[in-house]
Design a protein around this motif. Structure first.
Motif, PDB file in Angstrom:
ATOM      1  N   ARG B  20       0.830  -1.217   0.000  1.00  0.00           N
ATOM      2  CA  ARG B  20       0.000   0.000   0.000  1.00  0.00           C
ATOM      3  C   ARG B  20       0.858   1.258   0.000  1.00  0.00           C
ATOM      4  O   ARG B  20       1.781   1.392   0.775  1.00  0.00           O
ATOM      5  N   LYS B  21       0.483   2.172  -0.885  1.00  0.00           N
ATOM      6  CA  LYS B  21       1.204   3.434  -0.960  1.00  0.00           C
ATOM      7  C   LYS B  21       0.303   4.558  -0.488  1.00  0.00           C
ATOM      8  O   LYS B  21      -0.918   4.445  -0.548  1.00  0.00           O
ATOM      9  N   SER B  23      -1.371   8.023  -1.183  1.00  0.00           N
ATOM     10  CA  SER B  23      -1.753   8.714  -2.397  1.00  0.00           C
ATOM     11  C   SER B  23      -1.038  10.058  -2.459  1.00  0.00           C
ATOM     12  O   SER B  23      -0.909  10.756  -1.465  1.00  0.00           O
ATOM     13  N   TYR B 100     -16.753  13.915   3.185  1.00  0.00           N
ATOM     14  CA  TYR B 100     -15.655  12.952   3.090  1.00  0.00           C
ATOM     15  C   TYR B 100     -14.649  13.192   4.201  1.00  0.00           C
ATOM     16  O   TYR B 100     -14.580  14.266   4.767  1.00  0.00           O
ATOM     17  N   GLU B 321      -9.039   3.508   3.645  1.00  0.00           N
ATOM     18  CA  GLU B 321      -9.137   4.637   2.703  1.00  0.00           C
ATOM     19  C   GLU B 321      -9.621   4.189   1.338  1.00  0.00           C
ATOM     20  O   GLU B 321     -10.280   4.941   0.636  1.00  0.00           O
ATOM     21  N   VAL B 322      -9.270   2.969   0.943  1.00  0.00           N
ATOM     22  CA  VAL B 322      -9.683   2.486  -0.374  1.00  0.00           C
ATOM     23  C   VAL B 322     -10.723   1.367  -0.270  1.00  0.00           C
ATOM     24  O   VAL B 322     -10.906   0.589  -1.203  1.00  0.00           O
ATOM     25  N   SER B 323     -11.415   1.286   0.869  1.00  0.00           N
ATOM     26  CA  SER B 323     -12.527   0.327   0.952  1.00  0.00           C
ATOM     27  C   SER B 323     -13.718   1.017   1.623  1.00  0.00           C
ATOM     28  O   SER B 323     -14.483   1.701   0.957  1.00  0.00           O
ATOM     29  N   ILE B 324     -13.853   0.923   2.947  1.00  0.00           N
ATOM     30  CA  ILE B 324     -15.057   1.502   3.585  1.00  0.00           C
ATOM     31  C   ILE B 324     -14.987   3.019   3.731  1.00  0.00           C
ATOM     32  O   ILE B 324     -15.995   3.653   4.023  1.00  0.00           O
ATOM     33  N   GLN B 325     -13.805   3.610   3.575  1.00  0.00           N
ATOM     34  CA  GLN B 325     -13.559   5.041   3.852  1.00  0.00           C
ATOM     35  C   GLN B 325     -13.746   5.380   5.333  1.00  0.00           C
ATOM     36  O   GLN B 325     -12.813   5.787   5.995  1.00  0.00           O
ATOM     37  N   PRO B 327     -16.887   4.801   8.925  1.00  0.00           N
ATOM     38  CA  PRO B 327     -18.263   4.435   9.291  1.00  0.00           C
ATOM     39  C   PRO B 327     -19.210   5.586   8.953  1.00  0.00           C
ATOM     40  O   PRO B 327     -18.799   6.741   8.869  1.00  0.00           O
TER      41      PRO B 327
END
Lengths: 487, 487
Positions: B20-21, B23, B100, B321-325, B327
């Motif tokens: 994982r990097k 962004s 967000y 960060e790249v799935s559920i962000q 809850p």
């Protein structure tokens, strides 16, 4: 019922998706709620102990006659209330929404979303459905897990949302760039790429066709049709990630006096003005549409949905059972409450108002570009969808082009940093570039000499109030003038 | 500040976690909100367009003097309200919760959870933290992705939550069973297993130590200590999945008259009566605790948290960060509103009342077992934690043992089906059995002759009202009597 069945595409499932089993516990759940049966099978707390008796929300009243946002008048609001025990029809009461279960999403909200989807997109095959997700980011992660695996390759747009690439990266999925221009994917170039492809064709094309991130482009219906035909011919799925779909706008006109007359007038006109989606032309069930409330209601609701053929969705539901379980119950109760208060028609009214707002924001943005950017040095296409605009510069015209060894990335960095110095942040286009490093290039479709010295920057007209937007573009314009030695 | 730093355990990361990097977009976000900077970098909709102006909830008032559930009187409720724009301290206003961002969870709610955690568990090292998740099911999926990969093996309890096993199955992670008895994992047997292990030691032990699912057992502090020492010696992580932790109870006594006097009297007594958690004894940072509001507030809030060393949590945040962000914002605003209304002290009051309720439910359940089950044919340990109870039968005493070829699974099935016929569903224990098929057995610790003919059933006293519970056990008792030819 003359629509066809979707095609069997189960050969596209990943090892992960194929290995998922149904829990034996599920077989017991058929006895849950059966008369005469005491069900001691599941660890569900009693709703009696949920410390939320009712929840309510103050929301704007459809059809929003004076507009949305700050334009809503004090009497333009109404209250919705959700009780613990079911009080009203179509309500998702808290005893249910705050309990376990319903991985596919609660009946009421999914029914609303499905009806809405049908009214906008139509559907050309029978066995389609809609499932709930925790938003498109989560949908994308789940789709990748369901169809790909470490070491596999998928197609993505040449410039795309960096977070979507990072999802692939973590899962070890390579991304191969599909050539595009300022209007999105180039079907002919894509076909050439497919025809020359060596080895198994990637199983997925990931695309943001409407209001593309980062380029702001909107793929025409014509191009979509050609790309869909390629998907059928070469047997891959199209994953259309469409959070910006309803942020479509009137085309930009320089003459402000003509703008007011161009808005859509009724629901029918609104729907007809929308670009056709990939899923609306899908007869084989090879499109999965990732949709979401993030851009039209609010990102933090974390509620999205995937539309597609049932057989493909079923594997994603199995994955959700052992990951997110379901979107938050508060979200489902409250958003569902809002949707049924507005009704299908009121929701379209809301989308029309959103369209008006974004059209105006885009207009102000493009006006400011005309006003403040050195027009001889910049090119741009006024966006017709989404939140983003892009401005292109010819790096070879930059005074330091030779000094920077003709390295366009150095020119891009120089402009970015000058922007920061002047007080405006725009994102360099190269940050979204798909390198496709891990797959050797198999065609030469990427070396277009006409574009090789172009750099671009992505901005948004969504996130700031209008006066800030204009000021920001003025500052960026100053930065560009300084960079190009114009002041 | 004399606590030690956690040990560097980054060698335990999976390929996925290591790849994982961050962004590049994150590097731009340092300019967000900076004075004088127009930030055109992110596609965030304006909060002005969120169609939720305020949300509110009716909740019980701490300290719940008359109890919880149906015992709350009409004036025992209060209202909490969350506005779009921040009105009160410690509130997570909607403009923020519905936007967000904040993958780690919003500051206010995470602060509350962290303080609560510290007050209950203490912490023996410095660099620990807490991150938000979408509930323990999602936490477990993310932990597996962060530390394991396809083809690897982890340790699990010999009988465990079948859904947690299915998460492993999808990811291609093998599960190797650790021997246990009615009080949980047997440290000596586990040590033997570890000493005889061939090949690299699995990186994780997954355990539900308190109110274990399905056995209902509660692992003693002593056993936990020994298991923790094994983790340090053999370099694996302990993942404690602890949704039932606060459903600890007084020990069961047959004599009803003594029960009332046994309840905990104050906060100090309550905390001290809790079994020590694995994380409370962790000095190296090799325990990750999966915690959740599902069993103490409501499952549908879909809010959990992971406690552990910062360096390990950071990789899970990158995954989120790249799935559920994050809850749901409604969940965070509402649960946070409730927690700050109650305060730390009020939340402990709530947990004490929950303890009282479950103690009473457990008592009624065990009383009914004494009343209705044939005591010569059944054995059981009254649970001291969780939602589940188990009843064991000696299959060899079943009249059809010979006829069924001494197949204990056939006996189990026969009793299960007789239960259904009589109108009570209890889950067969074999449904939770970890086969560990894909790994050849390396020790003989599983062939204990004393237990080989035992079958068990899992029931719950959580999910049904008390009179249904008693009636259910009476019906199950009848089923057992019929099966064992006692009537």
């Amino acid at each position: 019922m003359s629509e066809p069945q979707a095609k069997d595409l189960t050969h596209l499932f990943s090892v992960e998706a194929k290995s998922r089993k149904s829990s034996p516990l599920k077989s017991a759940f058929i006895y849950y709620g059966k008369p005469g049966m005491t069900f001691l099978g599941g660890g569900l707390p009693l709703a009696e102990y949920f410390p939320f008796e009712t929840i309510s929300a103050k929301i704007p009243k459809a059809p929003f006659p004076s507009g949305i946002g700050s334009k809503v008048s004090a009497d333009g609001y109404t209250d919705i209330t959700i009780d613990k025990v079911k009080g009203q029809p179509n309500q998702i009461e808290l005893a249910r929404s705050l309990q376990y279960g319903f991985t596919e999403g609660h009946t009421e909200i999914m029914k609303f979303v499905k009806e809405h989807h049908r009214s906008v997109h139509g559907m050309k095959y029978k066995d389609w459905d809609v499932i709930a997700t925790a938003g498109n980011t989560e949908s994308w992660d789940s789709v990748l897990r369901t169809f790909t695996g470490r070491g596999e390759t998928i197609f993505v747009e040449e410039h795309t949302f960096s977070s979507a690439l990072e999802t692939c990266n973590g899962l070890g999925v390579n991304t191969f760039p599909v050539p595009m221009d300022t209007e999105g994917i180039l079907p002919d170039k894509f076909e050439e790429l497919l025809n020359n492809w060596v080895g198994p064709i990637p199983k997925l094309l990931y695309t943001i066709p409407t209001g593309q991130n980062p380029t702001g482009s909107c793929l025409s219906g014509d191009r979509r049709k050609k790309i869909y035909e390629l998907a059928c011919k070469h047997d891959f799925l199209i994953i259309e990630d469409e959070p910006y779909f309803f942020l479509q706008m009137e085309t930009y006109t320089r003459d402000k006096s003509t703008r007011a007359g161009k808005a859509v007038h009724d629901h029918k006109e609104f729907i007809e003005a929308l670009v056709p989606s990939f899923i609306s032309m899908d007869v084989e069930g090879r499109v999965l549409r990732l949709d979401s409330f993030s851009k039209v209601l609010a990102p933090g609701v974390r509620f999205g949905w995937i539309v597609g053929q049932e057989t493909l969705l079923e594997r994603i539901v199995r994955l959700h059972e052992v990951s997110i379980q379901n979107p938050s119950g508060f979200t489902q109760s409250l958003v569902n409450g809002l949707l049924y208060d507005w009704g299908q028609s009121g929701y379209i009214d809301w989308l029309i108002k959103i369209r008006e707002e974004y059209t105006h924001k885009r207009d102000v943005c493009i006006d400011a570009i005309y006003d403040f950017l050195p027009l001889d040095y910049v090119s741009f296409v006024p966006p017709v969808a989404g939140m983003f605009f892009t401005v292109y510069f010819d790096a070879s015209k930059h005074p330091k082009f030779e000094e920077f060894d003709k390295d366009v990335l150095k020119i891009e960095k120089s402009i970015y940093e000058q922007g920061l110095k002047q007080g405006c942040l725009m994102i360099p286009g190269s940050w979204f570039k798909v390198e496709g490093n891990s797959v050797p290039p198999q065609t030469d479709v990427h070396s277009n000499p006409a574009t090789k010295n172009l750099v671009f920057f992505r901005g948004t007209y969504a996130a700031v109030p209008l006066d800030d937007l204009v000021q920001g573009i003025e500052k960026f314009g100053k930065a560009v003038r300084i960079e190009y030695a114009l002041e």
